[in-house]
Design a protein around this motif. Structure first.
Motif, mmCIF file in Angstrom:
data_model
loop_
_atom_site.group_PDB
_atom_site.id
_atom_site.type_symbol
_atom_site.label_atom_id
_atom_site.label_comp_id
_atom_site.label_asym_id
_atom_site.label_seq_id
_atom_site.Cartn_x
_atom_site.Cartn_y
_atom_site.Cartn_z
ATOM 1 N N ARG A 64 -8.113 54.400 70.447
ATOM 2 C CA ARG A 64 -8.316 55.202 69.234
ATOM 3 C C ARG A 64 -7.158 56.174 69.078
ATOM 4 N NH1 ARG A 64 -10.980 53.143 65.674
ATOM 5 N NH2 ARG A 64 -9.390 51.826 66.525
ATOM 6 N N TRP A 65 -6.795 56.776 70.183
ATOM 7 C CA TRP A 65 -5.731 57.783 70.173
ATOM 8 C C TRP A 65 -4.412 57.178 69.697
ATOM 9 C CZ3 TRP A 65 -3.654 62.233 69.914
ATOM 10 C CH2 TRP A 65 -2.435 62.508 70.519
ATOM 11 N N LYS A 66 -4.084 56.009 70.196
ATOM 12 C CA LYS A 66 -2.833 55.364 69.782
ATOM 13 C C LYS A 66 -2.826 55.124 68.275
ATOM 14 C CE LYS A 66 -1.717 52.888 74.033
ATOM 15 N NZ LYS A 66 -1.674 51.545 74.622
ATOM 16 N N GLY A 67 -3.976 54.718 67.749
ATOM 17 C CA GLY A 67 -4.054 54.469 66.316
ATOM 18 C C GLY A 67 -3.955 55.736 65.495
ATOM 19 N N ALA A 96 -9.160 43.866 57.893
ATOM 20 C CA ALA A 96 -9.882 44.346 56.748
ATOM 21 C C ALA A 96 -11.009 45.219 57.160
ATOM 22 C CB ALA A 96 -10.433 43.179 56.016
ATOM 23 N N VAL A 97 -11.371 45.054 58.372
ATOM 24 C CA VAL A 97 -12.553 45.750 58.794
ATOM 25 C C VAL A 97 -12.275 47.161 59.197
ATOM 26 C CG1 VAL A 97 -14.535 45.460 60.238
ATOM 27 C CG2 VAL A 97 -13.164 43.546 59.589
ATOM 28 N N ALA A 98 -11.024 47.558 59.020
ATOM 29 C CA ALA A 98 -10.716 48.886 59.492
ATOM 30 C C ALA A 98 -11.297 49.924 58.592
ATOM 31 C CB ALA A 98 -9.237 49.059 59.543
ATOM 32 N N CYS A 137 -22.102 56.195 61.670
ATOM 33 C CA CYS A 137 -21.204 55.842 60.559
ATOM 34 C C CYS A 137 -21.468 54.414 60.101
ATOM 35 C CB CYS A 137 -19.743 55.934 60.974
ATOM 36 S SG CYS A 137 -19.219 57.521 61.608
ATOM 37 N N GLU A 138 -21.682 53.534 61.061
ATOM 38 C CA GLU A 138 -21.823 52.110 60.736
ATOM 39 C C GLU A 138 -23.236 51.596 60.961
ATOM 40 O OE1 GLU A 138 -19.699 50.231 59.327
ATOM 41 O OE2 GLU A 138 -17.942 51.523 59.384
ATOM 42 N N GLN A 139 -24.146 52.517 61.277
ATOM 43 C CA GLN A 139 -25.561 52.150 61.443
ATOM 44 C C GLN A 139 -25.761 51.061 62.508
ATOM 45 O OE1 GLN A 139 -28.431 53.359 59.633
ATOM 46 N NE2 GLN A 139 -27.007 54.993 59.179
ATOM 47 N N VAL A 140 -25.152 51.267 63.668
ATOM 48 C CA VAL A 140 -25.302 50.293 64.761
ATOM 49 C C VAL A 140 -26.374 50.806 65.721
ATOM 50 C CG1 VAL A 140 -24.121 49.122 66.660
ATOM 51 C CG2 VAL A 140 -22.848 49.723 64.596
ATOM 52 N N ALA A 170 -17.354 52.718 66.276
ATOM 53 C CA ALA A 170 -16.226 53.659 66.327
ATOM 54 C C ALA A 170 -15.147 53.353 65.298
ATOM 55 C CB ALA A 170 -15.602 53.698 67.739
ATOM 56 N N MET A 171 -15.489 52.590 64.282
ATOM 57 C CA MET A 171 -14.505 52.309 63.230
ATOM 58 C C MET A 171 -14.717 53.202 62.008
ATOM 59 S SD MET A 171 -13.844 48.269 63.085
ATOM 60 C CE MET A 171 -13.534 47.284 64.532
ATOM 61 N N GLY A 172 -15.815 53.930 61.960
ATOM 62 C CA GLY A 172 -16.113 54.768 60.798
ATOM 63 C C GLY A 172 -15.452 56.128 60.923
ATOM 64 N N PRO A 173 -15.842 57.053 60.043
ATOM 65 C CA PRO A 173 -15.179 58.355 59.990
ATOM 66 C C PRO A 173 -15.154 59.119 61.307
ATOM 67 C CG PRO A 173 -16.523 58.030 58.044
ATOM 68 C CD PRO A 173 -16.785 56.847 58.937
ATOM 69 N N CYS A 174 -16.168 58.956 62.167
ATOM 70 C CA CYS A 174 -16.155 59.773 63.397
ATOM 71 C C CYS A 174 -15.238 59.187 64.461
ATOM 72 C CB CYS A 174 -17.565 59.989 63.927
ATOM 73 S SG CYS A 174 -18.082 58.822 65.192
ATOM 74 N N GLN A 175 -14.816 57.949 64.258
ATOM 75 C CA GLN A 175 -13.861 57.334 65.183
ATOM 76 C C GLN A 175 -14.308 57.387 66.645
ATOM 77 O OE1 GLN A 175 -10.459 55.750 64.421
ATOM 78 N NE2 GLN A 175 -12.079 55.355 62.961
#
Ligand SMILES: Cc1cc2nc3c(=O)[nH]c(=O)nc-3n(C[C@H](O)[C@H](O)[C@H](O)COP(=O)(O)OP(=O)(O)OC[C@H]3O[C@@H](n4cnc5c(N)ncnc54)[C@H](O)[C@@H]3O)c2cc1C
Length: 576
Positions: free
Chosen positions: A516-519, A574-576, A447-450, A477-482
């Motif tokens: 991730r789950w909490k969010g 902002a980076v979310a 997702c983030e090309q890391v 883990a901030m992109g769509p696949c989380q």
């Protein structure tokens, strides 16, 4: 013995440590979790002047615009332009003279006043638009406008801003320690604060560390930490919730009116969109921020009303932070001043202690400069000039030639582009690392090309100790696949780099997924629920994480009554 110990690794603490170290003071920076794990990683990530503060706090707007300009110059790679539209609807409220009033207001406030400050931050002047012009620019807007005004802002990755300040502080001689909590203060017989008692969160060992001055830059924790020194630092904590959507819904940032008349925004951010933010007094523990389904519904209602296509997007998560606003009584949250207060606590019987509260991410550098000036005065030192506005942050000195790097190191151009955005000129060293150690060429987060080299870099050079730290540094883990796709791979890189035992590796993975789950809890339903089931299936089944306490059982869908849930404690701004 240090000259100054800075407590708190948010944008202010890291900025103060950088400034103090650059002036030649022996500096220690301590942070109980990770850099940007507090408010500095949970904001809207805007390096802006704050148009609305013009109404009651013009000095805040001016200071923030001024510092925004400096931040652009020292970290150009981390900033991106976000043009905004302020739409005017016919029913806002039903007033035949509204358009006229709006235009006058727009001209006076947005064009007249804000435009005066725009040159400070290389912002473009505002434009009053007809409805047709607004639709042409932003076709996703609801079709009931009578006009709009554009204005220009900047976004930033606040996690990287903090990491860059911390690394720069270290490069200038500071000692930096994350996962180290201040549990008390060293006091001399005359009451002078002469250092801190520090608990290392890895070993739980406590040590006394002496210094000539201690600075508190503890954001929402300021009251609690100051109390350890018997000093009162009063703030009015304000909780702000954001939502991250799985895609970019609009080209522009859009100001959206909430049901109670507040202005919130929807804006494109990196590969996602952000909706934010609420602003409510908060009386709880900043380490445990609840997010309710009501708060999610409130933001969703305003966003879908202004931009109906938002309804087609999936909410990836909700996240919350606490504004460390200066205390005032009798005002609504939105009307509270964003001014900052620097206090030398000699006046409270604690010489040697200086604190900072309030302010903005966008003015962190100037506030840090003022704090170090105050420390110099408290120590009786002659003034050494600040240079933080002159010297680029690490990677900010030049933009690398992305295409050439991609060719030379045989990496996808998009990957190099993203590395260059996050690391600026340091991208070259990261690509070189991937070349030297080919196992680090592995794509980790699609997702983030890391790639693996970026994670290894953060572990080796940026104090990344935990998987959660790597997430902050690199948007892992901030992109769509989380994290469905990348969390296990990233845990393997961390384990190899940090020589973790298998149980520790699984613990890191489990902790990331738990956050991730909490969010996600407050936003689950429909496709989001399906994604969550997939992720849990992969990690509990294939990843054999079932032996560890992971998440609670999945609750009812979003439409059901909501229990209050703990948010991502350190979720991204902002980076979310
Ligand atoms: C919802 C929201 C939206 C915002 N949007 C914007 C925006 O778009 N633009 C903008 O300019 N500003 C924005 N802000 C404001 C901005 O985020 C804050 O002003 C800024 O981040 C405060 O930074 P800080 O370093 O003072 O605090 P923090 O980032 O909270 O740092 C304090 C640190 O102290 C650490 N700490 C606490 N206790 C201890 C201890 N005992 N020992 C060691 N360390 C300790 C914490 O772990 C924490 O990391 C927003 C804030 C919020 C909450």
């Amino acid at each position: 013995m240090y000259d100054v110990i800075v407590v708190g690794g948010g944008v202010n603490g890291t900025g103060i440590a950088r400034d103090a170290a650059m002036r030649g003071y022996r500096t220690l920076l301590v942070e109980k979790r990770d850099f940007a794990a507090g408010s500095s990683g949970a904001n809207s990530g805007m390096i802006h002047g704050g148009v609305r503060y013009l109404r009651y706090d013009r000095s805040v707007t001016e200071l923030a615009c001024l510092d925004s300009g400096y931040i652009q110059r020292i970290a150009p790679h981390l900033l991106f332009r976000i043009p905004f539209l302020f739409p005017l609807r016919a029913d806002d409220p039903a007033d035949p003279t509204l358009r006229e009033r709006f235009l006058r207001y727009g001209v006076e406030v947005y064009l007249g006043l804000y435009d005066d400050y725009q040159p400070l931050k290389a912002g473009k002047p505002s434009v009053v638009l007809t409805a047709e012009e607004a639709y042409e620019l932003e076709p996703s807007l609801a079709r009931d406008l009578i006009g709009a005004v554009s204005f220009d802002e900047w976004g930033i990755d606040p996690f990287r801003l903090c990491a860059a300040n911390a690394v720069s502080a270290r490069q200038h001689g500071a000692t930096i320690r994350n996962y180290a909590t201040v549990t008390g203060f060293v006091r001399h017989a005359d009451g002078t604060v002469g250092g801190v008692v520090l608990r290392d969160e890895a070993t739980l060992a406590e040590e006394r560390i002496e210094a000539r001055a201690v600075v508190l830059a503890c954001g929402p924790w300021s009251t609690k930490v100051a109390a350890l020194a018997g000093v009162e630092v009063k703030i009015r904590p304000g909780k702000g919730v954001h939502l991250t959507l799985d895609r970019r819904v609009s080209n522009y940032g859009v100001i959206c009116k909430t049901v109670d008349g507040r202005d919130i925004f929807l804006m494109p951010h990196e590969q996602t969109s952000i909706v934010g933010t609420t602003d409510d007094d908060f009386y709880g523990d900043p380490d445990d921020l609840p997010i309710t389904e009501d708060e999610v519904a409130y933001l969703w209602q305003a966003a879908t009303r202004s931009v109906p296509s938002v309804a087609h997007a999936r909410i990836l998560r909700a996240w919350a932070g606490v504004r460390p606003t200066v205390f005032e009584y009798g005002k609504l949250e939105d009307a509270l001043s964003r001014e900052h207060v620097i206090r030398d606590h000699a006046a409270d019987g604690a010489p040697g202690l200086v604190s900072l509260v309030g302010g903005k991410l966008a003015s962190y550098r100037i506030m840090s400069e003022e704090v170090v000036d105050a420390v110099e005065r408290a120590l009786g030192e002659s003034h050494r000039p600040c240079r933080t506005h002159l010297e680029p942050l690490p990677g900010g000195d030049r933009h690398p030639d992305v295409a050439a790097l991609a060719r030379r190191y045989r990496l996808p151009q998009l990957t190099v582009e993203r590395i260059a955005y996050r690391h600026g000129a340091i991208a070259e060293a990261i690509c070189e690392l991937a070349d030297r150690e080919p196992h680090l060429r592995t794509p980790i987060c699609r997702c983030e090309q890391v790639i693996g080299a970026e994670l290894a870099w953060s572990i080796r050079h940026e104090e990344g100790r935990r998987l959660l730290d790597l997430r902050r540094r690199n948007r892992l883990a901030m992109g769509p696949c989380q994290g469905t796709d990348c969390a296990a791979l990233a845990a393997a890189v961390l384990a190899r780099e940090a020589n973790l035992a298998p149980a520790q590796q699984r613990r890191e993975l489990s902790d990331l997924l738990q956050l991730r789950w909490k969010g996600k809890r407050a936003v689950l339903g429909g496709y989001a629920m399906a994604q969550e089931e997939l992720s849990r299936g992969i990690h509990l089944g294939a990843g054999a994480l079932h032996g560890l306490p992971l998440a609670e059982r999945i609750p009812r869908a979003r439409s059901g009554a909501a229990p209050a849930v703990a948010a991502d404690e350190d979720d991204e701004g902002a980076v979310a």
